[in-house]
Structures are given as C-alpha cells and as structure tokens.
Write an enzyme that holds these catalytic residues in place. Sequence first.
Site, mmCIF file in Angstrom:
data_model
loop_
_atom_site.group_PDB
_atom_site.id
_atom_site.type_symbol
_atom_site.label_atom_id
_atom_site.label_comp_id
_atom_site.label_asym_id
_atom_site.label_seq_id
_atom_site.Cartn_x
_atom_site.Cartn_y
_atom_site.Cartn_z
ATOM 1 N N ARG A 49 81.630 63.702 144.595
ATOM 2 C CA ARG A 49 81.573 62.746 145.712
ATOM 3 C C ARG A 49 82.974 62.239 146.008
ATOM 4 N NH1 ARG A 49 80.930 57.889 144.474
ATOM 5 N NH2 ARG A 49 79.161 58.159 143.068
ATOM 6 N N TYR A 102 77.300 59.801 173.766
ATOM 7 C CA TYR A 102 76.347 60.666 173.065
ATOM 8 C C TYR A 102 75.174 59.801 172.596
ATOM 9 C CZ TYR A 102 74.417 63.400 169.235
ATOM 10 O OH TYR A 102 73.572 64.057 168.396
ATOM 11 N N ASP A 174 86.129 60.502 170.272
ATOM 12 C CA ASP A 174 85.196 61.541 169.826
ATOM 13 C C ASP A 174 85.612 62.827 170.543
ATOM 14 O OD1 ASP A 174 83.094 63.334 169.544
ATOM 15 O OD2 ASP A 174 81.550 61.783 169.602
ATOM 16 N N LYS A 199 79.477 71.235 165.910
ATOM 17 C CA LYS A 199 79.576 71.840 167.232
ATOM 18 C C LYS A 199 80.678 72.906 167.249
ATOM 19 C CE LYS A 199 76.462 68.662 167.827
ATOM 20 N NZ LYS A 199 76.780 67.339 168.348
HETATM 21 C C1 LIG Z 1 76.470 65.979 168.047
HETATM 22 C C2 LIG Z 1 77.416 64.912 168.433
HETATM 23 C C3 LIG Z 1 77.637 63.799 167.619
HETATM 24 C C4 LIG Z 1 76.862 63.571 166.346
HETATM 25 O O1 LIG Z 1 77.154 64.518 165.375
HETATM 26 P P1 LIG Z 1 76.087 65.002 164.258
HETATM 27 O O2 LIG Z 1 76.848 66.054 163.523
HETATM 28 O O3 LIG Z 1 74.901 65.504 164.972
HETATM 29 O O4 LIG Z 1 75.768 63.801 163.414
HETATM 30 C C5 LIG Z 1 78.572 62.867 168.029
HETATM 31 N N1 LIG Z 1 79.257 63.006 169.186
HETATM 32 C C6 LIG Z 1 79.064 64.053 170.013
HETATM 33 C C7 LIG Z 1 79.853 64.147 171.273
HETATM 34 C C8 LIG Z 1 78.145 65.035 169.671
HETATM 35 O O5 LIG Z 1 77.957 66.060 170.506
#
Ligand SMILES: *Cc1c(COP(=O)(O)O)cnc(C)c1O
Length: 379
Positions: A49, A102, A174, A199
Amino acid sequence: MSHGFDTRAIHAGQPPEPRTGAVIPPIYQTSTYAQEAVGSPRLGYEYSRSANPTRDALQECLAALEGGARGLAFASGLAASDALLRTVCRPGDHVVIPDDAYGGTYRLFAKVLQRWGLEWSAAPVADPAAVRAAVTPQTKVIWVETPTNPLLGIADLAALAEVAQVAGALLVVDNTFASPYLQQPLALGADVVVHSTTKYLGGHSDVVGGAVVTADAGLGDEVAFHQNAMGAVAGPFDAWLTLRGIKTLGVRMDRHCDNAERIVDFLVEHPKVSNVRYPGLPQHPGHKVAAGQMRRYGGMVSFEVVGGEAAAVQVCERTEVFLLAESLGGVESLIEHPGQMTHASAAGSALEVPGDLVRLSVGIETVDDLVADLDQALR
Ligand SMILES: *Cc1c(COP(=O)(O)O)cnc(C)c1O
C-alpha cells in the site's frame, strides 16, 4: 536534455530490470517485502500500500508525461480526485466545478464531500469571468475539465490559471479527455492534473485506474501521504496494464483524432444531425482557445439528433461497430446517451444534459466502417 513525448511514454520510470535486463518492468505481485534487519526495508519497500515497484514505474512515467514533480496512481479516477480533494480542502472550504462536469465528479461533490462540509458551486468553465465571479474568499480549488464531458466545451487554461492565482486557489485540471499527448495543463499554469487512466492512458478498456500529478513536489508529498493513509492505491497488475497502454498513447491519439475528424465531416453534412460538438470545428465557440492549447482535438464527438430524445436513444441502439457502453478512450468505438447513462445522476440539476445528445468515443478501427455504421444507424 529532456526526451520527446513518445520516448518518455515508452521509457520514463522503466529502465531495464537490473537482475535480468528484462525490458518491461515486472509485475511485483506482492503485498510485503523481506527486510535485511529490523526497521531496514530494502530500497524503502516494506508494504505494497505504501510503495510497490510496478506502481512506482507508472507514477514516474505519469509525472514525466505531464511535466510534473510527482505522479501518484490510484485505484480509479474518482479515488484520485477524492484523495486530492481531501488533501487540499477542509470543511468550510469552497470549490468551483464545471457546470457540465463528469457525472461521477459531480456526484462526488454533491453527494459525498458536501456532507463533510465542502462547499461547491458550478460555473461555465469556458467563461473565465463567470469562474472569477463564482470564487469566494473560501475557494481553495478551481476544478476544470477541458474538453468537457459530454458537451465538449473548452476552458482557457492560461486564463483560469490567472484567476486561480489571484484567488489564492489551486487550478486542478481533469485531463482525461485530452490526455497528456494532446494537452499539457501544468505548462499552461495549472497546479495539479488528475486523470481517469481507465480512458486514453490505459487505452484498451481492460483496467480501471486514476492519477494525480502535481507541479509542486511538496504538494505531491502531501498527496502521497494521503494516498497511503487512505489506501485507494493502484494494484501492481493494474499499474502494469496502464504502463503497457501508455507506450502507444501517441500513435493511438493520432489515429483517434484522424478518425474523429472524418466522422465530424460526415455528421456535419447529415440531415438527421442538428448540431455537432467538436473543438476542431472552426465554428466551435472554443476553437481558437483549443487551437492554442491542444496539439489536436481528440477522439470525443457529441452531436444532437433531429427528432429529440427518442431518436437519439434509437441511434445509440442501432449501431453495430460502435458498442453501446459507458466509458471512453479505448481502441474500440463506443456510443452512449449521456442523459440516460453517464449523466443520469445530474438529471434535474443545473448539470443536466440535452436529451437529444449522443456521445461518441471514436476508436481506431477502419474509419470507413465507422462512418458506414453511423450512416445506417441514422437512416
Ligand atoms: C471516467 C472519468 C472520471 C472518473 O474516473 P474513474 O476511473 O471511472 O473513477 C473522471 N473524469 C472524467 C473526465 C472521466 O471521463
């Protein structure tokens, strides 16, 4: 001399393994490490961890790709956002969030962190004056997505960095939709980048993960403390899959962009499509800003369908190559209805999205097949 982006994507944090020369970092699938003597862990590794060599390789690579001082890998994008927010905010602090954030990020603020005393307000991040107006004396963070999800609005990161600096707040970006290949927020003045590595960074729809990259080493240390104290770390195999995906990020993003551009050209001319949202279109309100801060315009395309919500849902259900699924950024093309799927949690709020909206995550398949698939679904 600093290496180019693709060289860093392939090598940063990943020198050959010293014992065997393995060119790929091993999956250190272990929870603990044998110590030489009481209180002397080898190379600082005592428990996974706290630190794991596969995760360390990913964290170094992420920092190198975003040009940050410190990268930290988490179990998901939302775990990364949660750890960052609980590091930098206290009860009574205020955060400005995008008015088309999001859905999961919106839910984290509205349904979880608000109960712990974190105040927030939503602002259109494409308008720096509106963001400045939303700032209060308690504002600690200005949270930005660009391009936004699913409306593909563009925020001017250099302008927002100035707003944040004057407010004494951190600018957090983000960068999931653009990926570090297309956009480098820290170089434009942002303080922190967060990612859903699920992603484009992972890129193959086979792993869930998240990341925080900080410009400042001291802030990075504070987030690292919370990463260990709160515990939502990336596991070794997940870290390894993400590293494997990152090696091809540049070539994948170029193909995502090529395919998205062809599909946009097709949709713009289609009589059943009333509006196409893509920052690469000259008529997009954020096109100039996007041209100044992005290498290209990405693989995400949203459009509105003539015939309203029912017609939009029908298009989503009729495609064959485009798979009907949430998420984005993988090699395969996906289609979804944000109003009833990814953004259902924002229904009835200021963050509600139009019912006739369809979102595409354009993959890297043969583009003629993608165009033909949309054509038959719209007919
Ligand atoms: C998918 C996504 C998230 C969240 O991420 P997870 O890996 O699903 O927890 C945050 N911001 C954006 C723009 C996303 O597309």
